[in-house]
Design an enzyme around this catalytic site. Sequence first.
Site, mmCIF file in Angstrom:
data_model
loop_
_atom_site.group_PDB
_atom_site.id
_atom_site.type_symbol
_atom_site.label_atom_id
_atom_site.label_comp_id
_atom_site.label_asym_id
_atom_site.label_seq_id
_atom_site.Cartn_x
_atom_site.Cartn_y
_atom_site.Cartn_z
ATOM 1 N N HIS A 76 38.983 43.947 36.407
ATOM 2 C CA HIS A 76 37.641 43.390 36.221
ATOM 3 C C HIS A 76 36.898 43.379 37.547
ATOM 4 O O HIS A 76 37.390 42.834 38.541
ATOM 5 C CB HIS A 76 37.724 41.963 35.670
ATOM 6 C CG HIS A 76 36.388 41.278 35.563
ATOM 7 N ND1 HIS A 76 36.145 40.024 36.087
ATOM 8 C CD2 HIS A 76 35.216 41.689 35.017
ATOM 9 C CE1 HIS A 76 34.896 39.687 35.852
ATOM 10 N NE2 HIS A 76 34.301 40.689 35.205
ATOM 11 N N SER A 77 35.718 43.993 37.584
ATOM 12 C CA SER A 77 34.829 43.961 38.746
ATOM 13 C C SER A 77 35.560 44.492 39.991
ATOM 14 O O SER A 77 36.050 45.625 39.990
ATOM 15 C CB SER A 77 34.288 42.542 38.928
ATOM 16 O OG SER A 77 33.181 42.519 39.790
ATOM 17 N N TYR A 78 35.653 43.686 41.058
ATOM 18 C CA TYR A 78 36.437 44.087 42.242
ATOM 19 C C TYR A 78 37.849 44.509 41.852
ATOM 20 O O TYR A 78 38.464 45.373 42.492
ATOM 21 C CB TYR A 78 36.470 42.919 43.229
ATOM 22 C CG TYR A 78 37.528 42.984 44.302
ATOM 23 C CD1 TYR A 78 37.400 43.842 45.386
ATOM 24 C CD2 TYR A 78 38.652 42.158 44.235
ATOM 25 C CE1 TYR A 78 38.377 43.892 46.374
ATOM 26 C CE2 TYR A 78 39.630 42.186 45.217
ATOM 27 C CZ TYR A 78 39.494 43.063 46.298
ATOM 28 O OH TYR A 78 40.467 43.109 47.280
ATOM 29 N N GLY A 80 38.776 46.438 39.709
ATOM 30 C CA GLY A 80 38.905 47.867 39.474
ATOM 31 C C GLY A 80 39.417 48.596 40.699
ATOM 32 O O GLY A 80 40.167 49.581 40.594
ATOM 33 N N HIS A 213 28.465 39.530 33.067
ATOM 34 C CA HIS A 213 29.498 40.171 33.876
ATOM 35 C C HIS A 213 30.886 39.546 33.760
ATOM 36 O O HIS A 213 31.873 40.194 34.088
ATOM 37 C CB HIS A 213 29.049 40.179 35.336
ATOM 38 C CG HIS A 213 29.981 40.896 36.257
ATOM 39 N ND1 HIS A 213 30.361 42.211 36.071
ATOM 40 C CD2 HIS A 213 30.630 40.466 37.387
ATOM 41 C CE1 HIS A 213 31.188 42.573 37.032
ATOM 42 N NE2 HIS A 213 31.372 41.536 37.838
#
Length: 242
Positions: A76-78, A80, A213
């Site tokens: 998720h987000s960072y 990745g 998000h």
Amino acid sequence: MTIVVLAHGAWSAAWAWKKMRPLMAAAGHTFFTPSYTGLGERAHLASRENDLQTHIADVTGVLECEDLRNVVLLGHSYGGMVATGVADRAPERVARLIYLDAFVPQDGQALIDFLGAPERRRLLDGVKAGDGWRVTPNPIPPDTSAEDTAWVAKFRMPQSVKCFEQPILLRSKLILPRSYIQCMRYADKGPFGQFAARARNEGWPVHELDASHSPNVTAPAALMELLQRILLFAVMRNTPPI
């Protein structure tokens, strides 16, 4: 039915996924939610030396110490960035990756490389305004309830700027099956549209989720429904996720 290992977002930790744990369990999945060094219950390990490689090692260590195999990595987000590094370090343990509104780097790229000039300036200005080595959290999505906003604000914390500046170094090209989930209420605000577009161009399945998000906080049931469809299709057909 599936072992899912999380690579969570920046400033966050395992606590942010507590709504998802019972949903994963009810669906029959084993869900590991390791917290990165320096965040969450591991805040006492915060250091200016913590970087992307530190967090890749955190999650890789869970795979190794729990002897997990045929794992689905959920970044998720960072996260990745972290999940990509974990899949590169332990490809024999990973079956597929799911990127949730996440950064998808290629060899030699850092998270900060994907930010526009205003976002990059905000990130670096936050470091200068703080203690000189940590990045302050982004604003909480506006559709977050008052109760959840108070909960998230209580536990989120800054993290080392090195996590955002360090390029990822990949040993080989990833060939694992991958899917991308784009959170559409954030699609025109964040940097993630470029990764959804890349996924489409490269032939990955791309799913759109009506959420901001952090759907693990604001839309856990909808997120679980989508993850379940992806995971079940993969298991039933023994093919990459839809």
